[in-house]
Scaffold this active site. Structure first.
Site, PDB file in Angstrom:
ATOM      1  CE  LYS A 267      -5.861  -8.540  -1.395  1.00 40.26           C
ATOM      2  NZ  LYS A 267      -5.371  -8.302  -0.084  1.00 40.26           N
TER       3      LYS A 267
ATOM      4  CE  LYS B  59      -4.112  -1.645   2.486  1.00 39.02           C
ATOM      5  NZ  LYS B  59      -4.991  -1.390   3.636  1.00 39.02           N
TER       6      LYS B  59
ATOM      7  CE  LYS C  27     -12.101  -3.427   1.683  1.00 44.65           C
ATOM      8  NZ  LYS C  27     -12.996  -3.657   2.762  1.00 44.65           N
TER       9      LYS C  27
HETATM   10  P1  TYM Z   1     -10.511  -6.384   5.158  1.00 47.82           P
HETATM   11  O1  TYM Z   1     -11.574  -5.423   5.572  1.00 47.82           O
HETATM   12  O2  TYM Z   1      -9.568  -5.984   4.100  1.00 47.82           O
HETATM   13  O3  TYM Z   1     -11.158  -7.741   4.716  1.00 47.82           O
HETATM   14  C1  TYM Z   1     -12.095  -8.436   5.517  1.00 47.82           C
HETATM   15  C2  TYM Z   1     -11.873  -9.925   5.409  1.00 47.82           C
HETATM   16  O4  TYM Z   1     -12.032 -10.359   4.051  1.00 47.82           O
HETATM   17  C3  TYM Z   1     -10.934 -11.167   3.680  1.00 47.82           C
HETATM   18  N1  TYM Z   1     -10.696 -11.034   2.228  1.00 47.82           N
HETATM   19  C4  TYM Z   1     -10.647 -12.054   1.364  1.00 47.82           C
HETATM   20  N2  TYM Z   1     -10.771 -13.384   1.523  1.00 47.82           N
HETATM   21  C5  TYM Z   1     -10.690 -14.159   0.410  1.00 47.82           C
HETATM   22  N3  TYM Z   1     -10.485 -13.672  -0.833  1.00 47.82           N
HETATM   23  C6  TYM Z   1     -10.352 -12.350  -1.041  1.00 47.82           C
HETATM   24  N4  TYM Z   1     -10.171 -11.883  -2.272  1.00 47.82           N
HETATM   25  C7  TYM Z   1     -10.428 -11.478   0.085  1.00 47.82           C
HETATM   26  N5  TYM Z   1     -10.345 -10.131   0.240  1.00 47.82           N
HETATM   27  C8  TYM Z   1     -10.515  -9.881   1.551  1.00 47.82           C
HETATM   28  C9  TYM Z   1      -9.780 -10.649   4.507  1.00 47.82           C
HETATM   29  O5  TYM Z   1      -8.754 -11.599   4.627  1.00 47.82           O
HETATM   30  C10 TYM Z   1     -10.453 -10.349   5.820  1.00 47.82           C
HETATM   31  O6  TYM Z   1     -10.531 -11.496   6.636  1.00 47.82           O
HETATM   32  N6  TYM Z   1      -6.996  -6.023   8.669  1.00 47.82           N
HETATM   33  C11 TYM Z   1      -8.298  -6.593   8.419  1.00 47.82           C
HETATM   34  C12 TYM Z   1      -9.367  -6.132   9.383  1.00 47.82           C
HETATM   35  C13 TYM Z   1      -9.068  -6.336  10.819  1.00 47.82           C
HETATM   36  C14 TYM Z   1      -9.034  -7.574  11.501  1.00 47.82           C
HETATM   37  C15 TYM Z   1      -8.762  -7.273  12.853  1.00 47.82           C
HETATM   38  C16 TYM Z   1      -9.211  -8.898  11.106  1.00 47.82           C
HETATM   39  C17 TYM Z   1      -8.812  -5.367  11.735  1.00 47.82           C
HETATM   40  N7  TYM Z   1      -8.622  -5.934  12.955  1.00 47.82           N
HETATM   41  C18 TYM Z   1      -8.645  -8.276  13.828  1.00 47.82           C
HETATM   42  C19 TYM Z   1      -9.099  -9.894  12.084  1.00 47.82           C
HETATM   43  C20 TYM Z   1      -8.804  -9.581  13.412  1.00 47.82           C
HETATM   44  C21 TYM Z   1      -8.721  -6.178   7.009  1.00 47.82           C
HETATM   45  O7  TYM Z   1      -8.264  -5.200   6.485  1.00 47.82           O
HETATM   46  O8  TYM Z   1      -9.709  -6.871   6.471  1.00 47.82           O
END
Ligand code: TYM
Length: 332
Positions: A195, A112, A198
């Site tokens: 992958k 990023k 967004k």
């Molecule tokens: P975020 O908001 O980017 O994504 C949410 C969840 O979706 C999963 N994900 C995917 N899984 C499969 N294929 C894909 N193409 C794909 N794109 C996204 C992500 O792996 C995620 O599980 N940092 C985290 C949010 C967070 C968090 C936490 C997660 C903040 N604190 C504590 C677990 C525990 C995030 O940005 O997710």
């Protein structure tokens, strides 16, 4: 009961199919087997610029989507991260337990920040994974259900929990990532080498759960497939077709093997048509449920307020213990 915790960012108008299949779908059954904590991570969202009005709206929509996906505020704790100040407070302590080089090695940060350039990259983005460490450790979570892209952040959480425990005495549960191999990485419909995301996907490459079902069906039908004609699961030779099989299987509950058999001797076009149908069958009632929750924002806010109370009861205990361990003088 063992605990799980996970979170999702409110940084788009809708969650996408990768979010749902990789993470949210797994959250639902944990409500019965575990003490489950799920949150909309608005503190994480502001690590990149957000419009305040839009962020507020997206936070509500996110909560509505989670409920529509099967979370039940009576069986889990559903809340908004900023409603629980302990996240930011524990994050400070965790920042002081994390090596600068260790944080600098986080691949999501590297990707990023490389895209944004150092002048536009915030310190918040750098320390984003450490806030995630605090999120997880506050609830003494045993497992963290996420997609593959979050594995490194959970590994960092394990390292820091172990470091804290060996420095100050047993304080934190060392969590394990819970990643379902089949759906851990849903790929972009137009470019199966990346992958679905967004930030990186083009509009045609991503299926948003709240998009018009007709639009989503069309995107599936125009997904990039592979050379050859045989419908077969093979992530190396046929990443596009394999992605469609994965999506079908996850949404319909039909095994990949059964799908391969069903499409034997038929072409990619047939597969796409059926995946599009399965998707429409899923998103149509999903969207109805989301609208239902959004029709009553006061009730939605009340659900989130109750969630925040439940979360704080746990989080405040962990924070107090942490403060004590590191040697802060308690206020009298
Ligand atoms: P975020 O908001 O980017 O994504 C949410 C969840 O979706 C999963 N994900 C995917 N899984 C499969 N294929 C894909 N193409 C794909 N794109 C996204 C992500 O792996 C995620 O599980 N940092 C985290 C949010 C967070 C968090 C936490 C997660 C903040 N604190 C504590 C677990 C525990 C995030 O940005 O997710």
């Amino acid at each position: 009961r063992p605990r799980v915790l996970s979170g999702i960012q409110p940084t788009a108008d809708s969650f996408h199919l990768g979010n749902y299949l990789g993470a949210i779908r797994q959250w639902v059954p944990f409500q019965d087997s575990h003490d489950a904590f799920y949150m909309v991570v608005d503190l994480h969202a502001i690590t990149v610029p957000q419009d305040p009005k839009q962020l507020r709206e997206r936070t509500r929509i996110s909560a509505a989507e989670l409920l529509a996906a099967g979370l039940d505020a009576d069986r889990c704790t559903l809340f908004v991260q900023s409603h629980v100040p302990e996240h930011a407070q524990l994050a400070w302590v965790m920042n002081c337990m994390t090596g600068f080089g260790e944080a600098a090695r986080m691949t999501q940060f590297k990707d990023k920040s490389a895209k944004q350039g150092t002048d536009r990259t915030t310190v918040g983005l750098f320390t984003y994974p450490v806030l995630q460490v605090a999120d997880i450790l506050l609830y003494q979570a045993d497992a963290v259900p996420v997609g593959e892209d979050q594995r490194q952040h959970v590994e960092l959480t394990r390292d820091i929990a172990q470091r804290f425990n060996s420095t100050f005495g047993e304080t934190f549960t060392v969590p394990k990532p819970f990643i379902v191999k089949e759906t851990a990485k849903i790929v972009d419909l137009q470019d199966p080498t990346i992958k679905m995301s967004k930030s990186a996907s083009t509009p045609k490459g991503i299926v948003n759960l709240l998009d018009d079902p007709k639009t989503s069906a069309k995107k599936i039908r125009s997904a990039v497939t592979d050379t050859g004609t045989e419908v077969r699961f093979d992530e190396v030779e046929k990443p596009g077709v394999s992605n469609l099989l994965t999506i079908h299987s996850a949404l319909s509950g039909t095994s990949i093997a059964a799908l391969e058999e069903r499409f034997a001797g038929r072409g990619y076009g047939d597969l796409k048509k059926e995946v599009a149908e399965v998707l429409v069958e899923f998103v149509t009632p999903f969207q109805q449920r989301v609208r239902g929750y959004l029709d009553d924002p006061a009730e939605l806010d009340a659900v989130l307020a109750r969630g925040a109370d439940k979360a704080r009861a746990v989080a405040s205990r962990t924070l107090a213990e942490t403060y004590d361990r590191v040697g802060f003088l308690p206020p009298v």
